[in-house]
Design an enzyme around this catalytic site. Structure first.
Site, PDB file in Angstrom:
ATOM      1  CD  GLN B 255       1.803   1.496   9.431  1.00 46.91           C
ATOM      2  OE1 GLN B 255       3.019   1.527   9.540  1.00 46.91           O
ATOM      3  NE2 GLN B 255       1.203   1.433   8.261  1.00 46.91           N
ATOM      4  CG  HIS B 258       1.457   4.643   5.857  1.00 46.41           C
ATOM      5  ND1 HIS B 258       2.143   5.098   4.775  1.00 46.41           N
ATOM      6  CD2 HIS B 258       2.394   4.236   6.756  1.00 46.41           C
ATOM      7  CE1 HIS B 258       3.442   4.979   5.002  1.00 46.41           C
ATOM      8  NE2 HIS B 258       3.626   4.465   6.188  1.00 46.41           N
ATOM      9  CD  GLU B 322       4.017  -3.104   5.972  1.00 46.58           C
ATOM     10  OE1 GLU B 322       2.956  -2.621   6.424  1.00 46.58           O
ATOM     11  OE2 GLU B 322       4.607  -2.634   4.977  1.00 46.58           O
ATOM     12  CG  HIS B 323       6.041  -1.747   9.816  1.00 49.99           C
ATOM     13  ND1 HIS B 323       4.940  -1.431   9.035  1.00 49.99           N
ATOM     14  CD2 HIS B 323       7.139  -1.417   9.093  1.00 49.99           C
ATOM     15  CE1 HIS B 323       5.378  -0.931   7.886  1.00 49.99           C
ATOM     16  NE2 HIS B 323       6.696  -0.916   7.886  1.00 49.99           N
ATOM     17  CG  ASP B 356       8.353   3.650   7.515  1.00 53.13           C
ATOM     18  OD1 ASP B 356       8.318   2.435   7.277  1.00 53.13           O
ATOM     19  OD2 ASP B 356       7.468   4.243   8.173  1.00 53.13           O
ATOM     20  CG  HIS B 415      14.339 -39.677 -16.173  1.00 52.26           C
ATOM     21  ND1 HIS B 415      13.287 -39.537 -17.037  1.00 52.26           N
ATOM     22  CD2 HIS B 415      14.443 -38.494 -15.521  1.00 52.26           C
ATOM     23  CE1 HIS B 415      12.761 -38.321 -16.894  1.00 52.26           C
ATOM     24  NE2 HIS B 415      13.441 -37.673 -15.983  1.00 52.26           N
TER      25      HIS B 415
END
Lengths: 427, 427
Positions: B255, B258, B322-323, B356, B415
């Site tokens: 990670q 990245h 996220e993960h 991934d 209505h």
């Protein structure tokens, strides 16, 4: 309403432009409100409530006593109606709850999704002239069914400092007890950032005026989700001479009475039918308490003459109406042509007001062409889907080399190494 | 990585702040780019491509010849890997396609939802050092499965004016032929507003740098939907001493490589395990080509010591990673505690890199705490659900009075009238 020909639209001579909430002056004002609420919390909310709603509020939260006081003020008749509507809405939305099977994508590689409720949601219910208890049903029911742990409601108090009994009755009916007396952009700011009294919500739902709409847009840029971009309500009707001109006129008017910025379209292949509808509108308009609003809205609305149903659906798909009534012969032969619409009403006996209140479908729908990419509110709006994967030792043996090659080609060697180390340990 | 105790987070002494894309200077620059693209179209795109990517592009659209030229440049090995990954991704996403039964909420009141593909979608695939063909798989496969009619791709050209062969191979493999050589905020603007060459998309997907992220945010305020708000990638691992410290270290590093703004967390109830992981990180780091990036990312990352798994899941849910890798004893007893996460990886043999690339789950996931309210990309992201209702004459008799009462109480008499007229005609 203006009578035009579809060819004028295709030629770009007429653009069915809808009103948009964007306005620099309001945006700047809303930014200021949000930043003041972040800084000043409850005290700032009280100040804004005094200046905008004209009332001094001590306790922002509606008390148990206030709820109990409101309940007997709602007529038996309305209570029964709410119960029937809630039953239908529940039934329709329960059908949206789903669970997915696990998938073994390769031997030893098991993947699945799980629906998990959004823990804290905020519902904005507008105040103003009429109490929108129907919106509370449309948001509160799926929130409860989805299992959201904390469901908070913000709604502006009236000049007497109270919330309309119908709103409190509906909240209580749904088992929602966290109701705060605050409206406008300040309410959205409070739910997005939290104050001493109002908890921070992860997602905010509900309609409102331009201030509310812009506030929702702004907080959506900073870690609070919103239901969808909002704009004035709208309706398109595709009709041929099998439709009832009186009904069509009543549906156009029921949309037009929403607000001066609402837009309605009648798409029709029969000029004399259009003329009949026009006459019915003039006639029905006289009876309406909200006549002045409807007249203004009709000024920005169109009868569009099309030569056939192909043109009719082309136009409707390009317009992507929030509501679409289709009242034509052999209507089921045409439903697959509908590509962009929020909610569709079929035939002579499906008025838009059925979906607005009681048939079961949700009335929180994408406007302003957003039906091209957005859905209306549903159970899905109150959950997120978390993916899971469980890979066994044999699974990583099966898939490992694939991952290594792809990671290497994306030049992400640590990604590759996470697999290589595992493969080494197994072998 | 910084070693801290969960009590310091609870006490508010340490805030796990993540990087956010917001930046006034970049926002203003992006606004200018968007408005120039709206005005200047293709010519403006060419100008920006010359100044940002350093290359003069005549034809924005990738030609058939360029695609055919690229195909043989991709290794057999990578082609096979892409095929396997695509198979798994298809299998997992196909399982998400669903249809709902019609519901008769009351006698004669039939309501249903129908999934309809978003007609035109735009996929942004970043360029830069590594070709992210995996992102093209993750977006292109569900778009195809959902049935989107027009799927366009924008990706920046390299200094040679070409698109990386692996991207072109993957696009071709998926049957996607509309590829445009343009990147950055200008690509997002082109897809949101359309140019002479690039069609307007209703929804834009894909990751990118800050310019791309901010451009997506801005166009999302004006009638173009986006997949989700984006931020730097992140990973949390919940581990106890049943986990393998080498594997945990490799996952943290995968990670961390990245980007310098990525954040990783190891949440663990065993201090000596944390020390072991720390040693493994030092050791593995030496081998990594992207060592310098990983080091910077680790500086903003934390080992968090918790006293038990209750604290571990509390922290993880608050962080909403996220993960999330969960590698603990009796892991299945704990899965229901996961409330907020994008994608969860279970046990010793489920590295994040599996998700991934190749296991089948999607890698486009909510970051920066957005997992509290957002899901990752799925089939759902490429469709909208249109509601339908068909009410018969007897249906409106059953439900009509309920609608009338509710409309009257909301003071919307048009209505009400839409129902009253129908009831009159029937009786």
């Amino acid at each position: 309403m203006n009578k035009i020909n579809y060819s004028e639209i295709k030629a770009g001579k007429i653009i069915l432009k809808r009103d948009s909430a964007n306005d620099n002056e309001i945006t700047n004002r809303v930014k200021e409100i949000i930043s003041n609420v972040i800084k000043g919390g409850d005290e700032t909310l009280r100040k804004y409530t005094l200046s905008y709603d004209g009332i001094e509020i001590k306790d922002l939260k509606v008390s148990e006593d206030e709820i109990n006081e409101a309940l007997p003020q709602v007529s038996r008749q309305l209570k029964d109606a709410i119960k029937i509507a809630a039953g239908n809405i529940s039934k329709f939305h329960k059908n949206q709850i789903r669970s997915e099977e696990k998938v073994e994508t390769m031997d030893g590689v098991v993947c699945w999704r799980k629906s998990v409720p959004i823990n804290i949601v905020g519902l904005y219910i507008p105040g103003g002239t009429a109490p929108l208890f129907s919106t509370l049903l449309m948001l509160g029911i799926p929130a409860k069914l989805a299992g959201c742990k904390k469901i908070i409601i913000c709604t502006p108090p009236g000049a007497d400092g109270k919330i309309h009994p119908a709103i409190l009755y509906t909240a209580n009916f749904l088992g929602l007890k966290e109701i705060y007396k605050v409206g406008g952009a300040q309410a959205v700011a409070a739910m997005a950032y939290g104050t001493e009294t109002i908890p921070k919500a992860y997602k905010i739902f509900g309609p409102g005026n331009r201030y509310v709409t812009i506030a929702k847009q702004l907080v959506s840029l900073e870690n609070t989700a919103i239901d969808m971009p909002a704009g004035p309500s709208e309706l398109a009707i595709i009709a041929d001479n099998s439709a009832n001109p009186e009904f069509v006129a009543s549906d156009l008017l029921s949309q037009a009475e929403h607000g001066v910025d609402s837009q309605v379209l009648l798409i029709c292949n029969d000029e004399s039918f259009i003329d009949n509808v026009n006459k019915c509108i003039d006639c029905q308009l006289e009876q309406l308490p909200r006549k002045e609003i409807a007249i203004k809205s009709l000024e920005r609305s169109y009868f569009v003459f099309v030569k056939d149903m192909t043109e009719a659906f082309d136009l409707s798909n390009e317009y992507a109406p929030e509501h679409l009534i289709v009242s034509i012969k052999d209507v089921y032969n045409y439903l697959d042509r509908i590509e962009n619409a929020g909610s569709v009403f079929i035939g002579n006996y499906s008025p838009e007001s059925a979906g607005d209140y009681a048939s079961g479908t949700n009335h929180t729908l994408p406007t302003n062409g957003n039906a091209k990419a957005y859905s209306g509110v549903s159970i899905d709006s109150f959950v997120k889907n978390i993916t899971f994967q469980d890979i066994s030792a044999s699974g990583i043996k099966n898939i490992g080399n694939t991952i290594e090659i792809m990671a290497e080609n994306e030049e992400l060697f640590a990604h590759k190494n996470a697999v290589t180390l595992r493969l080494k340990e197994i072998n």
